[in-house]
Design an enzyme around this catalytic site. Sequence first.
Site, short mmCIF file in Angstrom:
data_model
loop_
_atom_site.label_atom_id
_atom_site.label_comp_id
_atom_site.label_asym_id
_atom_site.label_seq_id
_atom_site.Cartn_x
_atom_site.Cartn_y
_atom_site.Cartn_z
N GLU A 158 31.04 46.80 45.11
CA GLU A 158 32.00 46.92 44.01
C GLU A 158 31.51 46.01 42.89
O GLU A 158 31.37 44.80 43.10
CB GLU A 158 33.41 46.50 44.44
CG GLU A 158 34.45 46.62 43.33
CD GLU A 158 35.72 45.84 43.60
OE1 GLU A 158 36.79 46.23 43.12
OE2 GLU A 158 35.65 44.80 44.33
N ASP A 196 33.16 43.80 48.54
CA ASP A 196 34.16 43.44 47.54
C ASP A 196 33.55 42.57 46.45
O ASP A 196 32.82 41.61 46.74
CB ASP A 196 35.29 42.69 48.26
CG ASP A 196 36.53 42.53 47.40
OD1 ASP A 196 36.93 41.37 47.15
OD2 ASP A 196 37.06 43.56 46.96
N ASP A 202 35.06 46.67 55.14
CA ASP A 202 35.17 46.03 53.82
C ASP A 202 34.70 44.58 53.97
O ASP A 202 35.29 43.82 54.75
CB ASP A 202 36.62 46.10 53.33
CG ASP A 202 36.73 46.15 51.81
OD1 ASP A 202 37.50 46.98 51.29
OD2 ASP A 202 36.02 45.36 51.15
N HIS A 242 42.21 52.00 46.00
CA HIS A 242 43.45 51.26 46.30
C HIS A 242 43.85 50.30 45.18
O HIS A 242 44.92 49.68 45.23
CB HIS A 242 43.26 50.45 47.59
CG HIS A 242 42.21 49.40 47.42
ND1 HIS A 242 40.87 49.71 47.25
CD2 HIS A 242 42.29 48.06 47.34
CE1 HIS A 242 40.19 48.59 47.09
NE2 HIS A 242 41.03 47.56 47.13
N ASP A 243 43.00 50.19 44.14
CA ASP A 243 43.30 49.33 42.97
C ASP A 243 43.63 50.15 41.74
O ASP A 243 43.91 49.59 40.67
CB ASP A 243 42.06 48.48 42.62
CG ASP A 243 41.74 47.41 43.64
OD1 ASP A 243 40.56 47.03 43.74
OD2 ASP A 243 42.67 46.97 44.34
O1 TEU Z 1 39.01 44.21 43.31
C1 TEU Z 1 38.43 43.54 42.24
C2 TEU Z 1 39.27 43.64 40.99
O2 TEU Z 1 38.97 43.04 40.02
C3 TEU Z 1 40.49 44.38 41.06
O3 TEU Z 1 41.15 43.72 42.00
C4 TEU Z 1 41.49 44.30 40.06
O4 TEU Z 1 42.37 45.30 40.34
C5 TEU Z 1 41.16 44.44 38.69
O5 TEU Z 1 42.26 44.14 37.94
C6 TEU Z 1 40.94 45.81 38.41
O6 TEU Z 1 42.12 46.39 38.20
C7 TEU Z 1 38.64 43.80 44.61
C8 TEU Z 1 39.49 44.57 45.61
O7 TEU Z 1 39.24 45.94 45.47
C9 TEU Z 1 40.93 44.24 45.31
O8 TEU Z 1 41.82 44.99 46.08
C10 TEU Z 1 41.13 42.76 45.58
O9 TEU Z 1 42.42 42.41 45.21
C11 TEU Z 1 40.12 41.94 44.79
O10 TEU Z 1 38.81 42.44 44.83
C12 TEU Z 1 40.04 40.54 45.38
O11 TEU Z 1 39.49 40.62 46.66
#
Ligand code: TEU
Length: 565
Positions: A261, A219, A117, A335-336
């Site tokens: 992403e 990310d 990542d 995971h989000d």
């Molecule tokens: O996620 C980007 C992001 O915008 C999401 O975190 C967030 O959940 C949004 O509300 C969508 O629901 C990435 C990673 O996947 C996340 O785990 C990190 O927290 C974030 O970036 C910051 O690095």
Amino acid sequence: MTRFVGRISAASSDKKGEKSGKKWWHNAVVYQIYPRSFMDSNGDGIGDINGIISKLDYLQQLGINLIWLSPVYRSPMDDNGYDISDYEDIAAEFGSMAQMESLIAQAKQRDIHILMDLVVNHTSDEHPWFIEALKSKDNPYRDYYIWRKPAADGGQPNDFHSYFGGSGWAFDEASGEYYLHQFSVRQPDLNWENPRVHGEVHAMMNRWLAKGIGGFRMDVIDLIGKEVDAQIMANGKNLHALIRQMNRATFGKGDAVTVGEAWSATPADALLYSGVEREELSMVFQFDHIKQFWDEHAGKWRSKPFELASFKAVIEKWQTALAHQGWNSLFWSNHDLPRAVSKFGDEGEFRVASAKMLATALHCLKGTPYIYQGEEIGMTNVRYETIDEYRDIESLNLYQERLAEGVSHEEMMQGIHANGRDNARTPMQWDDSPNAGFTTGTPWITVNPNYREINVAAALAEPDSILWHYQKLVALRKQYPVLVYGDFQPVLREHPQVFAWLRALDSERLLVINNFTAEHLTLDIPHQMQNWHGECLISNYAPRDRLAVSIELQPYESFALLIGR
Ligand code: TEU
Ligand code: CA
């Protein structure tokens, strides 16, 4: 079972394949691991790298060939590792670099390649670069980050809001300036207008590539080209030039897999990111099929009910737009995001049937399928009673912020139950022993109480389980090129409960029919398809090898029929 053509040999076909655009990873399936919640090997209640190594045989049996490993780097864990303080050291709670190198090697022995990542939109505020930057305005690292003078009223430079609540600007008393953080205050954004930052990141990526990893998940990559003063955060004018520069300086030299992403991505953007000639990325994660069920105003904290027609329209849009150019990523969760069966299926009576339907649907679309840990056994969302049981910085921050704005506790808890990120982060459920066999200690977050019923041991013992259904789908992808390269052609487009399509490659046609409801349905078959018959490659009820004037579909029934064989 067809053995996965190891990367080395595929590489040779790759060169030949290059011209055909074929890639070694096109028939691969990716498994995402959230290390904190996957497997704890030393009883401290936190998943770790040795825990992952202990489950490699399980993953090889599932048949996956790529692991997307969420961050394991040194971090104060303000955002569970997405706040990195050292890109080339491993967080003590996850293990050591030696263990990480062992994971890469032992995975490769099983034809499994690790996607690291890459979190370079921001660092942790404990990263030496930021600690240096704080020392003074003319510190050589100051310009690694984004600083602005206070606004005329002495307040924050503009009203940019952080994704994790509150202002996106934090004041630094010592220098009297603000620094930008799109996520938590402890995740200062890097300044990608600074060529030194480019050099640092490219060198770091090349050192990881030299360790034999398979590629990178990137990310919030759509945010690194930001134009701060114009408040253009996503898709800034320099974005694609930065990605192409990164490609040429690092992974572009080999045949690594890269997935970006990009919450802001449209199909047109995806073609820029993943077009073969573009020299940017292999694919992107786009989130249209996720965001469409978020409330316009309350966002993810107020869920809109699942509605198949608009869902089909979004999936068809992306399948069609990237039909011949670019490449889709395919996922229901990560995971989000909330658990797939809870969001798009049925957690109750039809949990198994709907989980299998969702698996068949996803793996029979064109693109690279991603399995999020636990999806292969149908793990569900969790509903902790109190906010104190939650751990996710986004949920905790937004809970406070929205309550301060007058939203009720009940409504926010409902929002967190539906779309909170901790739904995906409860410990992996390995068996029905205490704490689901995840740890012999106290888990960092409470195990979902349904682990006694839903766990890997039970699934392995049940020949008709969701797990073996996923294993079969992963194997089919290696046996049937139509699943990898077949054109997507929607059928029964107007049907309100069924999502169906054809995949066509040369003379091969694969018909995929999915009942997205718990209803028994009489499905009228279009005239030209009524006498179709062939080989039923997979189904979640009795196999169907021929159609008729109409067929009676069971709740969440789903099958893939290879026509004319
Ligand atoms: O996620 C980007 C992001 O915008 C999401 O975190 C967030 O959940 C949004 O509300 C969508 O629901 C990435 C990673 O996947 C996340 O785990 C990190 O927290 C974030 O970036 C910051 O690095
Ligand atoms: Ca541990």
